[in-house]
Motif scaffolding. Sequence first.
Motif: not given
Length: 339
Positions: A242-256
């Motif tokens: 999965h790609i986490w894109w700049p300006h389209a990433t929720d930090p809470a989801q990235l932490r989860a």
Amino acid sequence: MRTAVVICPGRGTYGAAELGYLARHHAGAGEIAAFDAIRAAAGQETVSALDGAERFSTAKHTRGDAASPLIYACSLLDALSLTGVEVVAVTGNSMGWYTALAAAGAVTPTAGFEIANTMGTLMQAHMIGGQLVYPFLGDDWRPDPARKAALLEIVAGIGARAGHVLGLSIDLGGMLVLAGNAEGLAAFEAAVPRVDRFPMRLANHAGFHTELQAPVAAEGQSRLGVELFGGPRRPLIDGRGHIWWPHATDPAQLRAYTLGHQVTEPYDFTRAIATAAREFAPDLFIVTGPGTTMGGAVAQSLVLAGWQGLACREDVRAASAAAPFIVSMGDPGQRALLG
């Protein structure tokens, strides 16, 4: 300017040959002092002291609470030192995900160090289960999906037995990294033929990327807050592809993901590399140090993806001879190719 995907290695890449890596390549880097301060405040030996030891100790340097911060420091500073290339995406293998977070700018260098050090320390403290490695590709690296499926069927059968825990931990190019309890690992070793040195147990490795690590994930979530995370400045490819894109990433989801799925579910490095190749078509795949063992897994992953017509090991050799496209910064000769 050449484009590059940066790949951060995981555990097992800082060995005797890498002792002194930080001092050789990054002496005086301000980040090292910050990392040392975090370790010292926690009552832990600093990364400078670990890297500067008189001799390498398997018992000490391969522990999660030593290897994780050491590898993170070496790998991140390599990534930050890159010039003359345009980094179009970042990924990593297993523990290298924490480094990739920082290399992509989703966390600061010190926040990434805190994450890597905390998770490595927790895994060492709990030390639940273990890992082994077994190949499913032959020496020619030609894809063999039937053999892989047969091995995974053996794994599933063992994992279904009473008192046995066994599952896929990392899909690593032509290798299967398996994790489980003592009974599950021993059963697999008895069920498959020996191939050279494989199946090979990994010293000081817990049952990463399986349900065994649920207590580690829970404790990590209690210690590491969402304030450590942000959105990446560069595309970031995780262990699902999965790609986490700049300006389209929720930090809470990235932490989860980082403190949840990434800890307790299989890590598909092969798919991450396939995504990197297909979505970003880089000129170079740059594997940061320490160590030089990840280049083969990257090449095998590209063969399995059929990238640019690669179908076997000889194809990789021929393409590399014409124009090197996998560069391991842990190899002095290859590091020099980056200028």
